[in-house]
Design a protein around this motif. Structure first.
Motif, PDB file in Angstrom:
ATOM      1  N   ASN A 188      20.710   7.193  53.607  1.00 57.93           N
ATOM      2  CA  ASN A 188      21.766   6.195  53.778  1.00 57.93           C
ATOM      3  C   ASN A 188      23.081   6.891  54.129  1.00 57.93           C
ATOM      4  OD1 ASN A 188      23.590   4.098  53.557  1.00 57.93           O
ATOM      5  ND2 ASN A 188      22.927   3.446  51.527  1.00 57.93           N
ATOM      6  N   LEU A 189      23.590   6.654  55.302  1.00 60.55           N
ATOM      7  CA  LEU A 189      24.817   7.321  55.741  1.00 60.55           C
ATOM      8  C   LEU A 189      26.016   6.382  55.803  1.00 60.55           C
ATOM      9  CD1 LEU A 189      23.355   9.643  58.532  1.00 60.55           C
ATOM     10  CD2 LEU A 189      23.718  10.122  56.101  1.00 60.55           C
ATOM     11  N   HIS A 190      25.929   5.218  55.129  1.00 57.75           N
ATOM     12  CA  HIS A 190      27.093   4.340  55.043  1.00 57.75           C
ATOM     13  C   HIS A 190      28.219   5.056  54.296  1.00 57.75           C
ATOM     14  CE1 HIS A 190      24.870   1.002  56.668  1.00 57.75           C
ATOM     15  NE2 HIS A 190      24.005   1.003  55.678  1.00 57.75           N
ATOM     16  N   ARG A 191      29.419   4.981  54.808  1.00 58.19           N
ATOM     17  CA  ARG A 191      30.551   5.673  54.190  1.00 58.19           C
ATOM     18  C   ARG A 191      30.991   4.978  52.905  1.00 58.19           C
ATOM     19  NH1 ARG A 191      32.953   9.848  57.382  1.00 58.19           N
ATOM     20  NH2 ARG A 191      31.321  10.437  58.875  1.00 58.19           N
ATOM     21  N   PRO A 199      36.503   6.925  53.025  1.00 56.82           N
ATOM     22  CA  PRO A 199      35.962   6.630  54.367  1.00 56.82           C
ATOM     23  C   PRO A 199      35.860   7.845  55.277  1.00 56.82           C
ATOM     24  CG  PRO A 199      38.215   5.821  54.133  1.00 56.82           C
ATOM     25  CD  PRO A 199      37.780   6.234  52.761  1.00 56.82           C
ATOM     26  N   ASP A 200      36.576   8.922  54.967  1.00 58.89           N
ATOM     27  CA  ASP A 200      36.520  10.111  55.817  1.00 58.89           C
ATOM     28  C   ASP A 200      35.478  11.116  55.348  1.00 58.89           C
ATOM     29  OD1 ASP A 200      38.614   9.115  57.366  1.00 58.89           O
ATOM     30  OD2 ASP A 200      40.137  10.003  56.055  1.00 58.89           O
ATOM     31  N   GLU A 201      34.818  10.818  54.236  1.00 60.02           N
ATOM     32  CA  GLU A 201      33.842  11.758  53.692  1.00 60.02           C
ATOM     33  C   GLU A 201      32.455  11.461  54.234  1.00 60.02           C
ATOM     34  OE1 GLU A 201      33.088  13.523  49.314  1.00 60.02           O
ATOM     35  OE2 GLU A 201      32.510  11.424  49.534  1.00 60.02           O
ATOM     36  N   ALA A 202      31.785  12.481  54.747  1.00 56.53           N
ATOM     37  CA  ALA A 202      30.422  12.327  55.260  1.00 56.53           C
ATOM     38  C   ALA A 202      29.443  12.168  54.105  1.00 56.53           C
ATOM     39  CB  ALA A 202      30.048  13.527  56.115  1.00 56.53           C
ATOM     40  N   ARG A 203      28.272  11.593  54.408  1.00 58.63           N
ATOM     41  CA  ARG A 203      27.200  11.458  53.439  1.00 58.63           C
ATOM     42  C   ARG A 203      26.048  12.384  53.847  1.00 58.63           C
ATOM     43  NH1 ARG A 203      28.882   9.051  48.933  1.00 58.63           N
ATOM     44  NH2 ARG A 203      26.687   8.615  48.447  1.00 58.63           N
ATOM     45  N   HIS A 204      25.247  12.783  52.877  1.00 62.11           N
ATOM     46  CA  HIS A 204      24.215  13.789  53.116  1.00 62.11           C
ATOM     47  C   HIS A 204      22.879  13.324  52.550  1.00 62.11           C
ATOM     48  CE1 HIS A 204      27.323  16.645  54.408  1.00 62.11           C
ATOM     49  NE2 HIS A 204      28.057  16.065  53.466  1.00 62.11           N
ATOM     50  N   THR A 205      21.812  13.651  53.239  1.00 63.71           N
ATOM     51  CA  THR A 205      20.491  13.098  52.983  1.00 63.71           C
ATOM     52  C   THR A 205      19.673  13.931  51.999  1.00 63.71           C
ATOM     53  OG1 THR A 205      19.445  14.344  54.768  1.00 63.71           O
ATOM     54  CG2 THR A 205      20.477  12.235  55.359  1.00 63.71           C
TER      55      THR A 205
END
Length: 581
Positions: free
Chosen positions: A447-450, A455-461
């Motif tokens: 899930n890569l929803h911010r 809001p500027d932070e990336a998400r990681h799998t």
């Protein structure tokens, strides 16, 4: 001074494994009513503090291993159906054997005579303690998806307490006989992200009395007396679909009994808490704004059913992740405002915030066997984070992650801040064995929803986390839930151990024992346990124990229940070999 001796403790900690160097003896989803969690990550201060909290004080601390025993485990017996087609009663069935898995290392001869115990603990997950009268439940989707509502959900509280009773009755590790160090629950502790459910969960785990009722204290106000044939009406002659198609019984007095006060002895060993998507998102899915959700949750209107075509569309879109912020769901609820049932408002049903979740864990009322905060610390509260590390025993550290995406949807991920903290924590514990806990299993972390707050932070799998763990071979296991299914997967240098839920049959938890075989390998023994409820039920027995037995039987017979959740033999009771780094 070693890295591990620099760890700062935030709770009274007893290093029990230092006294267990003698060889141990050898012994033989989701959301919307499925396995479909909220938070952020820990700053350095929070990480350093919580990287230390060891198991709290215990009477048995430092005790030598006892004689291994399979009592109370699925090695000895399991719940098994009786009779032919239709509604099936349960009875005692054969146990599940232990499977030796050599995917990652060979099994050396004589290891059972040499092994020493590093740690033993219990993993439970996906309790889903549920306020079944809560206005913001997505049971109205059952018209298009039968498994969107479970007929046994009203008994989730007594079912959870029966599991607590089972854990308390265990004599130690069934292989080593070593006393259990702690228990870890890996999320979806609540079902509706409601304050009352949070209090019920904490009381069930820590001990005390609670009443799993809300709204009108004298009258049940939910789908099971709605007159709608989509739901099991236990106290009515209504020919609902669960009676008609699944043979569900009529049980007079069921709802009154299900909502009465429950007594929990509380876990008698230290326990830790990990957050899940149902603990932080509405229905485990939607990132509604708090004002709207609070008004709906505490109000007087409850939607109980919608046309099947609408339900099928909503369910299909949600599985694809098309509505993480709940925009379409909000429109649907507003469009059906006139179709809603009037119920008694209740402020206790309000969604809890991240701050409230942490503060509740730190409340002295819920310390129980400890540690204070159950892994969370004042540093977590100040930083607004829900991940931490803790000392398990000499040479073993646990890490609890927050894998819920605050941007919505039931799949998970971690933010960059948490990932960087995890990298630093692993680097600081090169000299330790590490066990990682999270709610989501690796394949569900996509899930890569911010995060709306970042809001500027990336998400990681999960794939990225797996790569990180392989770069740190001190990671022995990644232990999680979410799928409601037992699954054990070799990941190159570590084992991923996913445990079934305690709301869907077969309603299991898992003992994990880790030993050094002194031949260049480690063994991770996994042994499943059921709750302490009797296998056989008596519909006339509406005591707490009788209801816990009925909880299991209803779960087995629930329409839409998946028969594969126990997993394969190699996902159940195992010895998992691993090369020692």
């Amino acid at each position: 001074m070693s890295r591990r001796s620099r760890i700062r403790s935030t709770a009274a900690s007893v290093d029990r494994r230092t006294l267990l160097a003698a060889a141990g003896t050898a012994g033989a989803a989701a959301g919307l009513g499925f396995a479909l969690g909220p938070s952020r990550g820990s700053a350095d201060a929070a990480g350093a503090a919580s990287a230390s909290a060891g198991p709290g004080p215990r009477t048995a601390a430092g005790a030598a291993p006892g004689a291994p025993s399979t009592a109370g485990t699925t090695l000895r017996s399991t719940a098994a159906p009786r009779g032919g087609p239709g509604y099936r009663r349960l009875g005692e069935g054969p146990g599940w054997p232990r499977v030796v898995r050599t995917d990652l290392a060979r099994a050396g001869g004589g290891r059972e005579r040499r092994r020493t115990t590093l740690t033993s603990f219990v993993h439970l997950t996906d309790l889903h303690i549920t306020d079944v009268q809560h206005p913001v439940r997505y049971e109205f989707l059952r018209s298009g998806q039968v498994s969107a509502w479970r007929p046994h959900e009203a008994l989730s509280a007594v079912g959870a307490v029966a599991l607590v009773e089972r854990i308390n009755g265990l004599r130690g590790g069934p292989v080593t006989g070593a006393p259990l160090d702690f228990a870890m629950t890996t999320g979806d502790n609540t079902d509706n992200n409601a304050r009352n459910e949070l209090e019920w969960y904490l009381t069930a785990m820590s001990g005390g009395r609670f009443t799993p009722d809300s709204g009108d204290p004298h009258h049940y106000e939910g789908v099971q007396n709605s007159g709608l044939a989509h739901f099991w009406h236990p106290e009515s002659p209504l020919r609902d679909i669960d009676k008609r198609d699944a043979g569900f019984p009529r049980i007079d007095g069921f709802l009154r009994a299900a909502l009465r006060t429950v007594h929990s002895p509380g876990l008698r060993l230290p326990w830790y808490s990990t957050v899940g998507n149902h603990d932080g998102l509405s229905g485990g899915v939607y990132a509604f704004e708090r004002g709207y959700l609070t008004e709906l949750a505490t109000g007087r209107r409850k939607l109980e059913i919608i046309p099947a075509s609408e339900a099928e569309r909503i369910y299909r879109d949600e599985r694809r992740g098309d509505d993480p912020r709940g925009t379409v769901m909000k429109e649907l609820l507003r469009a059906h405002a006139r179709d809603m049932r009037t119920v008694t408002p209740d402020e206790r049903r309000a969604p809890f915030t991240l701050h409230e979740y942490l503060r509740a864990h730190l409340d002295p009322r819920f310390t129980g066997a400890g540690p204070a905060g159950h892994g969370y610390t004042r540093d977590n509260l100040e930083a607004g984070t829900l991940y931490y590390a803790f000392r398990i025993s000499d040479g073993v550290v646990g890490i609890s992650l927050d894998s819920t995406d605050p941007g919505g949807h039931y799949t998970g991920s971690v933010g960059t801040g948490q990932l960087r903290w995890l990298e630093r924590t692993l680097a600081a514990h090169r000299d330790d064995h590490v066990i990682v806990f999270s709610h989501h299993y690796s394949r569900s972390m996509k899930n890569l929803h911010r995060d709306p707050a970042r809001p500027d932070e990336a998400r990681h799998t999960g794939a990225e986390l797996g790569d990180l763990f392989r770069r740190h071979p001190q990671v022995l296991a990644w232990i999680n839930g979410h799928s409601h299914r037992n699954e054990i997967t070799p990941r190159g240098t570590f084992w991923e151990i996913t445990t079934a839920s305690h709301i869907d049959f077969p309603q299991l938890a898992r003992i994990v024992e880790i030993t050094d075989n002194h031949d260049g390998t480690l063994s991770l023994f996994t042994t499943l346990v059921e709750s302490a409820a009797p296998y056989r039920t008596d519909p006339a027995d509406l005591s707490q124990t009788g209801l816990a037995a009925l909880y299991r039987e209803l779960a087995y017979n629930a329409p839409g229940a998946r028969g594969t959740l126990a997993g394969r033999p190699g996902d159940r009771n195992t010895e998992l070999l691993l090369r020692k780094r």
